[in-house]
Scaffold this active site. Structure first.
Site, PDB file in Angstrom:
ATOM      1  N   GLY A   1       0.817  -1.210   0.000  1.00  0.00           N
ATOM      2  CA  GLY A   1       0.000   0.000   0.000  1.00  0.00           C
ATOM      3  C   GLY A   1       0.846   1.253   0.000  1.00  0.00           C
ATOM      4  CB  CYS A   2       0.321   4.535   1.646  1.00  0.00           C
ATOM      5  SG  CYS A   2      -1.313   4.964   0.984  1.00  0.00           S
ATOM      6  CB  ALA A   3       4.208   1.253   3.739  1.00  0.00           C
TER       7      ALA A   3
END
Length: 353
Positions: A141-143
């Protein structure tokens, strides 16, 4: 010898369809308004995100019709490959290299499905060698921007003297599902956008000592127990359904500080030793929370706000846009790179510009 990888070059890419936040609101109103009694109560979300423009891989009209998995997957595959080819091509040119010079590729993406994976599909398309080492990353995801870059750096260390290409692409708009008239989906339609980035890395003794480019010094991650429902995707009949909790800013304020300080202490550093921040701009509330947690250091937050304002939340790709701006500004010294993703996970890295 434990060589420190350097980022030799960096490039970003945006899809061709740019829409203002007012246009995005118009689409959401047309799609959700007739079926949501409280839609107008949610309208201020669009103004409060801090976003002015965003880019989408498909024209606006495409999103206003029901779409199933086959259409979304086809759009993801072609859109992602086009953006990755642009970003990777630019990054290689800036490094003075060609596809044949690349020894390994790390590719992060969580907004679509492709098997063979995206970097495998790029091998012949761009002319990479058949023996190129590949590592596709899904689910971060965003990581994924921070963790993917860290993984690429670790591979560069293990393959000292060889060239590693890091790719990240997220087409968040393809998760826009007109069938789900819920507040969460409306908020998602106010935030998410599409983009891609590429970086060339290498670790060897000469580059460590005298080379140019940011040094990727260290990386870490921390996954908090009992937080798996904070952020992620649901697999629905017609596509991916977004999961994100309203508690994310509070979780950042309550739990991130000791993780951040612990990471710095292992580097024999404190927050005051940082020259700046390279943070994922997940949204206005997230950036305000990070500003509080990362005090007294604040340099670089303006770059995160600028990326959010111009590009929206491009999930994992966003932080690479912030890094690009920070490098272009002439910033120097140790920087904390950070993002938060499903797990619920904090991704951290030290990059010396």
């Amino acid at each position: 010898m434990n060589h420190t990888p350097r980022i030799l070059s960096l490039a970003t890419a945006l899809p061709p369809h740019c829409l203002s936040q007012d246009e995005a609101l118009g689409v959401a109103r047309a799609v959700f308004g007739p079926r949501m009694r409280d839609f107008e109560r949610l309208v201020p979300v669009f103004a409060n995100t801090g976003i002015e423009t965003r880019h989408a891989v498909m024209p606006v009209g495409w999103y206003m019709e029901p779409r199933g998995w086959p259409e979304r997957t086809a759009a993801f595959r072609e859109g992602a490959l086009t953006l990755l080819e642009e970003a990777a091509g630019q990054a290689l040119v800036r490094a003075g290299l060609g596809p044949q010079d690349v020894d390994a590729i790390v590719c992060a993406s969580t907004t679509g499905i492709a098997t063979p994976s995206l970097e495998a599909l790029l091998l012949e398309r761009m002319g990479f060698r058949p023996d190129t080492v590949r590592l596709p990353l899904f689910g971060l995801g965003c990581a994924g921007g921070v963790l993917g870059l860290t993984r690429a750096g670790q591979i560069a260390q293990a393959m000292a003297g060889r060239t590693v290409l890091f790719l990240v692409v997220e087409l968040c708009t393809l998760a826009f599902r007109s069938a789900e008239a819920t507040p969460t989906n409306v908020v998602a339609s106010a935030l998410f956008a599409d983009g891609a980035a590429a970086a060339v890395l290498r670790a060897d003794g000469e580059a460590d000592a005298e080379g140019e480019g940011p040094r990727l010094v260290d990386g870490a991650e921390h996954t908090w127990p009992g937080t798996q429902d904070v952020m992620g995707w649901r697999v629905e009949d017609d596509g991916l359904g977004v999961i994100f909790s309203q508690s994310i800013p509070a979780l950042i304020r309550d739990r991130l500080e000791p993780v951040l300080d612990g990471f710095l202490e292992r580097r024999r550093m404190a927050r005051g030793d940082l020259a700046g921040l390279i943070v994922h701009p997940g949204g206005a509330k997230v950036l305000h929370a990070l500003e509080e947690v990362c005090a007294p250091v604040s340099a670089g937050l303006d770059d995160a706000w600028a990326v959010l304002r111009r590009c929206g939340n491009m999930s994992a790709a966003s932080v690479m846009f912030v890094l690009e701006r920070r490098i272009a500004s002439g910033a120097r010294g140790p920087h904390l790179m950070s993002a938060l993703g499903p797990g619920f996970t904090a991704a951290l890295a030290q990059i010396d510009l």
